[in-house]
Design a protein around this motif. Sequence first.
Motif, short mmCIF file in Angstrom:
data_model
loop_
_atom_site.label_atom_id
_atom_site.label_comp_id
_atom_site.label_asym_id
_atom_site.label_seq_id
_atom_site.Cartn_x
_atom_site.Cartn_y
_atom_site.Cartn_z
N LEU A 216 -6.27 -30.09 -56.67
CA LEU A 216 -7.47 -29.57 -56.00
C LEU A 216 -7.53 -29.99 -54.54
O LEU A 216 -8.02 -29.24 -53.69
CB LEU A 216 -8.72 -30.01 -56.76
N ALA A 217 -7.02 -31.18 -54.26
CA ALA A 217 -6.96 -31.61 -52.85
C ALA A 217 -6.06 -30.65 -52.06
O ALA A 217 -6.40 -30.26 -50.93
CB ALA A 217 -6.44 -33.04 -52.75
N ASP A 218 -4.95 -30.24 -52.65
CA ASP A 218 -4.05 -29.31 -51.97
C ASP A 218 -4.73 -27.96 -51.73
O ASP A 218 -4.54 -27.33 -50.68
CB ASP A 218 -2.76 -29.12 -52.76
N GLY B 94 -11.29 -34.50 -64.31
CA GLY B 94 -11.26 -34.59 -62.85
C GLY B 94 -11.02 -35.99 -62.33
O GLY B 94 -10.87 -36.20 -61.13
N SER B 95 -10.98 -37.00 -63.22
CA SER B 95 -10.66 -38.35 -62.76
C SER B 95 -9.15 -38.61 -62.79
O SER B 95 -8.69 -39.65 -62.33
CB SER B 95 -11.38 -39.40 -63.63
N PRO C 69 -13.81 -37.63 -67.77
CA PRO C 69 -13.69 -36.31 -67.15
C PRO C 69 -12.25 -36.06 -66.70
O PRO C 69 -11.62 -36.97 -66.15
CB PRO C 69 -14.61 -36.39 -65.92
N ARG D 268 -7.93 -27.54 -51.34
CA ARG D 268 -8.91 -27.78 -50.28
C ARG D 268 -8.24 -27.80 -48.89
O ARG D 268 -8.75 -27.24 -47.92
CB ARG D 268 -9.64 -29.10 -50.57
N VAL E 258 -13.87 -29.43 -63.88
CA VAL E 258 -13.13 -30.67 -64.17
C VAL E 258 -14.04 -31.91 -64.12
O VAL E 258 -13.69 -32.96 -64.62
CB VAL E 258 -11.89 -30.89 -63.26
N ARG E 259 -15.22 -31.76 -63.52
CA ARG E 259 -16.20 -32.87 -63.55
C ARG E 259 -16.87 -32.97 -64.91
O ARG E 259 -17.21 -34.06 -65.36
CB ARG E 259 -17.27 -32.66 -62.47
N LYS F 125 -6.74 -34.16 -59.52
CA LYS F 125 -7.31 -34.36 -58.18
C LYS F 125 -6.39 -33.83 -57.09
O LYS F 125 -6.84 -33.20 -56.13
CB LYS F 125 -7.50 -35.86 -57.92
N HIS F 126 -5.12 -34.13 -57.24
CA HIS F 126 -4.19 -33.78 -56.15
C HIS F 126 -3.99 -32.27 -56.05
O HIS F 126 -3.86 -31.73 -54.96
CB HIS F 126 -2.87 -34.53 -56.34
N LEU G 105 -12.45 -22.73 -55.96
CA LEU G 105 -12.42 -24.20 -55.83
C LEU G 105 -13.73 -24.80 -56.34
O LEU G 105 -13.72 -25.76 -57.12
CB LEU G 105 -12.19 -24.58 -54.36
N GLN H 89 -5.35 -38.23 -61.55
CA GLN H 89 -4.74 -37.96 -60.25
C GLN H 89 -4.04 -36.60 -60.19
O GLN H 89 -4.12 -35.91 -59.18
CB GLN H 89 -3.74 -39.05 -59.89
N VAL I 201 -13.89 -27.35 -59.47
CA VAL I 201 -14.41 -28.72 -59.30
C VAL I 201 -15.52 -28.97 -60.32
O VAL I 201 -15.54 -30.01 -61.00
CB VAL I 201 -14.92 -28.92 -57.85
#
Lengths: 337, 379
Positions: free
Chosen positions: A250-252, A241-242, A239, A254, A230-231, A247-248, A223, A244, A227
């Motif tokens: 990676l949120a999953d 990483g902006s 980037p 996390r 993708v930044r 992001k989603h 992770l 969605q 992160v």
Amino acid sequence: MRFLLDAEQRAFAASLDAMLTAAGTPAVVRAWSAGDHRGGRALWSRVADAGVFALAVPEEDGGLGLRPVELVVAFVELGRHAVPGPLVETVTAAALLTAPGEGRELLPALAAGTTMTTLAPPPTTFHPTPHTAPPPTGDTDAPAPLALDGDAADLLLHVDARGDLRRAAGHGRVRGSLDPARRLTPLLPGGALLAQGPLPEGALALARLTTAAQALGVGLALLERTVAHVRQRTQFGVPVGSFQAVKHRLADARIALDLAHPLLLGAALTGDPFDVAAAKAGACEAAYTTARAALQLHGAIGYTAEYDLSLWLTKAVALRTAWGTPGECRAAVLRER
Amino acid sequence: MDLSPSPGDEAFRAEARAWLAAHVPRTPLPSLETGEGFAAHRAWEAELAADRWSVVSWPAEFGGRGCGLARWLVFEEEYWAAGAPGRVGQNGVSLLAPTLFDHGTAGQRSRVLGPMATGEVVWAQAWSEPEAGSDLASLRSRAVRVSGGWLLEGQKTWSSRAAFADRAFGLFRTDPDTPRPHQGLTYLMFDLRAAGVTVRPIGRLDGRPAFAEIFLDEVFVPDEDVIGAPGEGWRIAMSAAGNERGLTLRSPGRYLAAADRLAALWRERGAPESLRGRVADALIGARAYDLYTRAAASRFLAGEELGAGSSVNKVFWSEYDLALHETALELLGGEAEFADGPWAEGYVFALAGPVYAGTNEIQRDIIAERLLGLPKGRR
């Protein structure tokens, strides 16, 4: 109720992290995968000096007494840094060797890191497919026990069909793993008896627990690296990483890791077979979910052996099925409730 | 590191268990999303409150028992394991009350909390508007200053419980000329039966009026029903979200009990191999959420802010709850689609989980930006 690591446990994690960061583990892992164990042995000594193996060895045998929570803390860091070697097998062997028998005198050297130990899972531990390979000699019907990194280890152990702990006299040809840093070796059957069965209950639970902790650490590293990727990686002028969709995913990852971590610490604390099986399934699935996201979000570079991400990606795959597949752990969960 | 309950916690558990065994209705109450069911659930709240079980974590002066988080977890485990009814007062208890404890006046607490604890006054939330859903800060309903108070003007929608509730709380724009939409909002409470209020119930998927539209036409709200300073509404509404409220919106006890019921159903139906993994995942998920909540509670008690961690919590339980009910429906086979089946109401309720209380898409954005540090982008 105070379900939090204390200051000493957090400091232990931080000191292991600092030591392993300085050690530059990726180069060590690559050499290990090629059969060059020198860097790995040096790292093994430092892990032992930090007290990691002593956490599974009784005080009277040169250890610190079994401390599952600290073991989990340590194995998360070992996984985060992709440290190679039979780590889980060494601490599990320590728990088996505490049984009355010849083996007990081997414990001080195991704790000190001078005896790297591997252990083949017992043939009947995990239904339905025993963790075994075809026999190396070909003169017996029983499949040979298969142990991790037998070519590097000093002490080769297996639990035979009768449940006795034996020291194998040698091993067969190395068989590659999907994780190149895991070198699977069939052990010669039989060998000297070290402890008579039934062996201490909880030893195999310790294998599951430390494998789960290692997997969680692998997931955390994946992770963190994804992160960072993708930044800095830009496409369409921004980037990635902006976006969605990125992001989603990676949120999953996390969320899965955040929920698995307390499961692991809870299992270390209670030792309850339900909790241990739940932690193994939970942590390994979370790490695998993260590995899939990491591979996808790195794009083609993530699919190369050359890029260091592969060291963690492949380990997430191998640990998922080592010492109890998710399916076996789910079955165990239902047996316990 | 310690998960063990104190002797006091165990005595508390025994007391709660005994009370629940003697009082929980033998047959389930009618759906709380019907007039009859709403009244029955309101009466149940009064029964709980009579023996101070309705709001155990509140101070005694407001009808609680002053329980800390550890004891609240115990109570919730016992409550849901006993098969006790859903909580009709949840909006008020878990959303408005924490805000009043942090930002309300002593007068507001003494007027509002008592009747909330007994179910005499049931609260609805009034956040969303037709044009302001996930982008809540773009809300347009206004509160205009008049002598001694404010006049509300506008429309709220998707207001849970509003079809049968007594009062509501929400955000209103009191200053239309601020540079940013989050500014100029005020948090206030109003009576759903006041002059100028029209409530139009909305049937959810099963037709039951679980939420409503609220039309507001010059509805007078006295100054005493404004929470915090005018213009500070956004900060006040959001401050509780990252704290205890994020932790207590859905208790682990609820899912531990549901997972046990699911495992019992699986066995009762002959333990089908095809669903073994999903039933195990429900048991694992409930234990994970239990331990996750204990870890978060321990951090909170040690003085840490939970912040965006409450988004992790919300995505997890809402998806967990839905998956668990989907598994239950599969186990029921041909009986699954019965509208009055034992899992039907819970399933329909679970379907809304990923949408309400901040959609899971917004929650994932929050996790990505605030916990992982990813850059903001167009949504």
